[in-house]
Enzyme design. Sequence first.
Site, mmCIF file in Angstrom:
data_model
loop_
_atom_site.group_PDB
_atom_site.id
_atom_site.type_symbol
_atom_site.label_atom_id
_atom_site.label_comp_id
_atom_site.label_asym_id
_atom_site.label_seq_id
_atom_site.Cartn_x
_atom_site.Cartn_y
_atom_site.Cartn_z
ATOM 1 N N LYS A 13 0.713 -1.317 -0.088
ATOM 2 C CA LYS A 13 -0.074 -0.072 0.039
ATOM 3 C C LYS A 13 0.925 1.226 -0.090
ATOM 4 O O LYS A 13 0.496 2.083 -0.706
ATOM 5 C CB LYS A 13 -0.882 -0.159 1.081
ATOM 6 C CG LYS A 13 -1.910 -1.012 1.399
ATOM 7 C CD LYS A 13 -2.698 -1.111 2.592
ATOM 8 C CE LYS A 13 -2.033 -0.955 3.778
ATOM 9 N NZ LYS A 13 -1.401 -2.382 4.101
ATOM 10 N N ARG A 88 -9.894 0.430 8.456
ATOM 11 C CA ARG A 88 -9.263 -0.965 8.884
ATOM 12 C C ARG A 88 -10.391 -1.839 9.786
ATOM 13 O O ARG A 88 -10.092 -3.153 9.864
ATOM 14 C CB ARG A 88 -8.157 -0.782 9.799
ATOM 15 C CG ARG A 88 -6.804 -0.949 9.064
ATOM 16 C CD ARG A 88 -5.809 -0.705 10.171
ATOM 17 N NE ARG A 88 -4.825 -1.590 9.868
ATOM 18 C CZ ARG A 88 -3.668 -1.196 9.274
ATOM 19 N NH1 ARG A 88 -3.529 -0.207 8.756
ATOM 20 N NH2 ARG A 88 -2.602 -1.893 9.138
ATOM 21 N N ARG A 127 11.764 -5.870 5.050
ATOM 22 C CA ARG A 127 11.619 -4.386 4.972
ATOM 23 C C ARG A 127 12.816 -3.436 5.665
ATOM 24 O O ARG A 127 12.820 -4.011 6.985
ATOM 25 C CB ARG A 127 10.183 -3.774 5.212
ATOM 26 C CG ARG A 127 10.347 -2.280 5.337
ATOM 27 C CD ARG A 127 8.942 -1.648 5.349
ATOM 28 N NE ARG A 127 7.822 -2.484 6.355
ATOM 29 C CZ ARG A 127 6.495 -2.373 6.425
ATOM 30 N NH1 ARG A 127 6.014 -1.729 5.337
ATOM 31 N NH2 ARG A 127 5.940 -2.826 7.468
ATOM 32 N N ARG A 162 11.176 -1.822 11.386
ATOM 33 C CA ARG A 162 10.021 -1.038 12.120
ATOM 34 C C ARG A 162 9.946 -2.045 13.460
ATOM 35 O O ARG A 162 10.072 -3.399 13.016
ATOM 36 C CB ARG A 162 8.820 -1.003 11.420
ATOM 37 C CG ARG A 162 8.624 0.229 10.562
ATOM 38 C CD ARG A 162 7.325 0.255 9.723
ATOM 39 N NE ARG A 162 5.988 -0.332 10.210
ATOM 40 C CZ ARG A 162 5.023 -0.576 9.342
ATOM 41 N NH1 ARG A 162 5.082 0.399 8.149
ATOM 42 N NH2 ARG A 162 4.021 -0.966 9.657
ATOM 43 N N ARG A 173 -0.491 -8.990 13.298
ATOM 44 C CA ARG A 173 -0.942 -8.027 12.277
ATOM 45 C C ARG A 173 -1.780 -8.712 11.320
ATOM 46 O O ARG A 173 -2.954 -8.326 10.852
ATOM 47 C CB ARG A 173 0.362 -7.213 11.835
ATOM 48 C CG ARG A 173 0.930 -6.166 12.644
ATOM 49 C CD ARG A 173 2.311 -5.859 12.385
ATOM 50 N NE ARG A 173 2.170 -5.099 11.216
ATOM 51 C CZ ARG A 173 3.050 -4.760 10.227
ATOM 52 N NH1 ARG A 173 4.221 -5.142 10.586
ATOM 53 N NH2 ARG A 173 3.022 -3.969 9.104
HETATM 54 P P1 AP5 Z 1 4.994 -1.490 1.678
HETATM 55 O O1 AP5 Z 1 4.446 -0.821 0.499
HETATM 56 O O2 AP5 Z 1 5.552 -0.732 2.886
HETATM 57 O O3 AP5 Z 1 3.617 -2.179 2.292
HETATM 58 P P2 AP5 Z 1 2.243 -1.987 3.059
HETATM 59 O O4 AP5 Z 1 1.041 -2.407 2.562
HETATM 60 O O5 AP5 Z 1 2.215 -0.416 3.251
HETATM 61 O O6 AP5 Z 1 2.677 -2.513 4.459
HETATM 62 P P3 AP5 Z 1 2.576 -1.769 6.026
HETATM 63 O O7 AP5 Z 1 3.421 -2.784 6.934
HETATM 64 O O8 AP5 Z 1 3.079 -0.280 6.175
HETATM 65 O O9 AP5 Z 1 1.040 -1.806 6.074
HETATM 66 P P4 AP5 Z 1 0.215 -1.944 7.454
HETATM 67 O O10 AP5 Z 1 -0.976 -1.806 7.085
HETATM 68 O O11 AP5 Z 1 0.810 -3.198 8.269
HETATM 69 O O12 AP5 Z 1 1.134 -0.793 8.257
HETATM 70 P P5 AP5 Z 1 0.552 0.791 8.678
HETATM 71 O O13 AP5 Z 1 1.722 1.459 8.888
HETATM 72 O O14 AP5 Z 1 -0.526 1.062 8.015
HETATM 73 O O15 AP5 Z 1 5.857 -2.693 1.467
HETATM 74 C C1 AP5 Z 1 6.501 -3.650 2.343
HETATM 75 C C2 AP5 Z 1 7.822 -4.382 1.872
HETATM 76 O O16 AP5 Z 1 7.581 -4.861 0.626
HETATM 77 C C3 AP5 Z 1 8.682 -3.108 1.602
HETATM 78 O O17 AP5 Z 1 9.990 -3.539 2.010
HETATM 79 C C4 AP5 Z 1 8.467 -2.834 -0.031
HETATM 80 O O18 AP5 Z 1 9.842 -2.386 -0.513
HETATM 81 C C5 AP5 Z 1 8.347 -4.171 -0.319
HETATM 82 N N1 AP5 Z 1 7.393 -4.331 -1.671
HETATM 83 C C6 AP5 Z 1 6.467 -3.467 -1.797
HETATM 84 N N2 AP5 Z 1 5.816 -3.958 -2.963
HETATM 85 C C7 AP5 Z 1 6.398 -4.875 -3.485
HETATM 86 C C8 AP5 Z 1 6.416 -5.581 -4.800
HETATM 87 N N3 AP5 Z 1 5.304 -5.524 -5.694
HETATM 88 N N4 AP5 Z 1 7.069 -6.739 -5.205
HETATM 89 C C9 AP5 Z 1 8.347 -6.915 -4.298
HETATM 90 N N5 AP5 Z 1 8.392 -5.992 -3.219
HETATM 91 C C10 AP5 Z 1 7.614 -5.040 -2.659
HETATM 92 O O19 AP5 Z 1 -0.086 0.531 9.996
HETATM 93 C C11 AP5 Z 1 0.772 0.197 11.447
HETATM 94 C C12 AP5 Z 1 0.190 -0.092 12.555
HETATM 95 O O20 AP5 Z 1 -0.541 1.355 13.050
HETATM 96 C C13 AP5 Z 1 -0.846 -0.871 12.840
HETATM 97 O O21 AP5 Z 1 -0.646 -2.166 12.744
HETATM 98 C C14 AP5 Z 1 -1.911 -0.188 13.799
HETATM 99 O O22 AP5 Z 1 -1.305 -0.609 15.275
HETATM 100 C C15 AP5 Z 1 -1.795 1.109 13.591
HETATM 101 N N6 AP5 Z 1 -2.693 1.782 12.538
HETATM 102 C C16 AP5 Z 1 -2.741 2.147 11.266
HETATM 103 N N7 AP5 Z 1 -3.820 2.559 10.775
HETATM 104 C C17 AP5 Z 1 -4.907 2.168 11.661
HETATM 105 C C18 AP5 Z 1 -6.047 2.257 11.432
HETATM 106 N N8 AP5 Z 1 -6.756 2.871 10.582
HETATM 107 N N9 AP5 Z 1 -6.835 1.877 12.704
HETATM 108 C C19 AP5 Z 1 -6.173 1.554 13.788
HETATM 109 N N10 AP5 Z 1 -4.864 1.312 13.985
HETATM 110 C C20 AP5 Z 1 -4.125 1.684 13.074
#
Ligand code: AP5
Length: 231
Positions: A13, A88, A127, A162, A173
């Site tokens: 994402k 979410r 990552r 992270r 997660r």
């Molecule tokens: P990346 O693009 O970073 O993936 P992502 O989907 O953004 O992963 P996240 O881990 O950031 O998502 P998340 O939803 O768990 O975390 P968030 O920060 O929202 O890619 C990941 C890796 O893969 C990278 O190394 C990249 O280079 C590689 N990659 C990407 N695309 C690729 C491809 N096509 N091919 C090969 N490699 C690739 O949330 C974190 C925490 O915040 C949550 O756990 C929760 O505690 C809190 N939180 C966030 N939002 C909410 C909400 N709405 N409500 C409640 N709590 C929340």
Amino acid sequence: MRIVLLGAPGSGKGTQSQLLVKAHGVPQVSTGDLLRNAVSKGTELGLRAKAAMDGGKLVDDATVLGMIRERLKLADAAKGFILDGFPRNIAQAEALQTLLAELGTPLESVVLMNVDLKILFKRLTGRRICQDCGRVFNVYTSPPPSPPHGANCVAAPKLIQRPDDKEDVIGERLAVFEALTKPLIPYYRSLGLLRIVDADADVDTVFKGIETAVQSGALGAGARSGGGIRG
Ligand code: AP5
């Protein structure tokens, strides 16, 4: 462009949001980034959120909704937005529908980024983030180039992991995604907004899939198209 990128942790994402920002000139609104920012500044909100984030749980809805309300009211979001990591759960999705109706900016599409579980795990454990510029790398799929990748970054950048990318937290997660976020798939399908993209491909191919999916949403059609995209 007014879209949600919906997908499990590691589905890409954040990576795809960055490309969409460049292509469409609308802001990425990432609740994860907003929360991490609050944690690093040590604000009251950040202190409240930290324990949930470090344990792989969701931060409480009231905190996240308050943040989103403030962010979507900023001027740059009037021309569009890419919601990354929000909503979410069903309560957040319903609150978003209400907020966007108030603002007169309804969603055009919700893009579900589908990735196999084994690949998600590898992407998350691999990552790494440059401490200087925040750029995201992956030790398996996109290691940092040398010499330096950015004007202000040193030749051997300090790459950080992270706290929630540790193996035990990743499991939690992914379980939270299964239990609380997956119900958004039938929810958005019933609203005619859902587009499904195969995100198990390389970054450019996934980007093209999202662009095609988003165009069908912007046309307001319940269109179905080939090339790994379903609605
Ligand atoms: P990346 O693009 O970073 O993936 P992502 O989907 O953004 O992963 P996240 O881990 O950031 O998502 P998340 O939803 O768990 O975390 P968030 O920060 O929202 O890619 C990941 C890796 O893969 C990278 O190394 C990249 O280079 C590689 N990659 C990407 N695309 C690729 C491809 N096509 N091919 C090969 N490699 C690739 O949330 C974190 C925490 O915040 C949550 O756990 C929760 O505690 C809190 N939180 C966030 N939002 C909410 C909400 N709405 N409500 C409640 N709590 C929340």
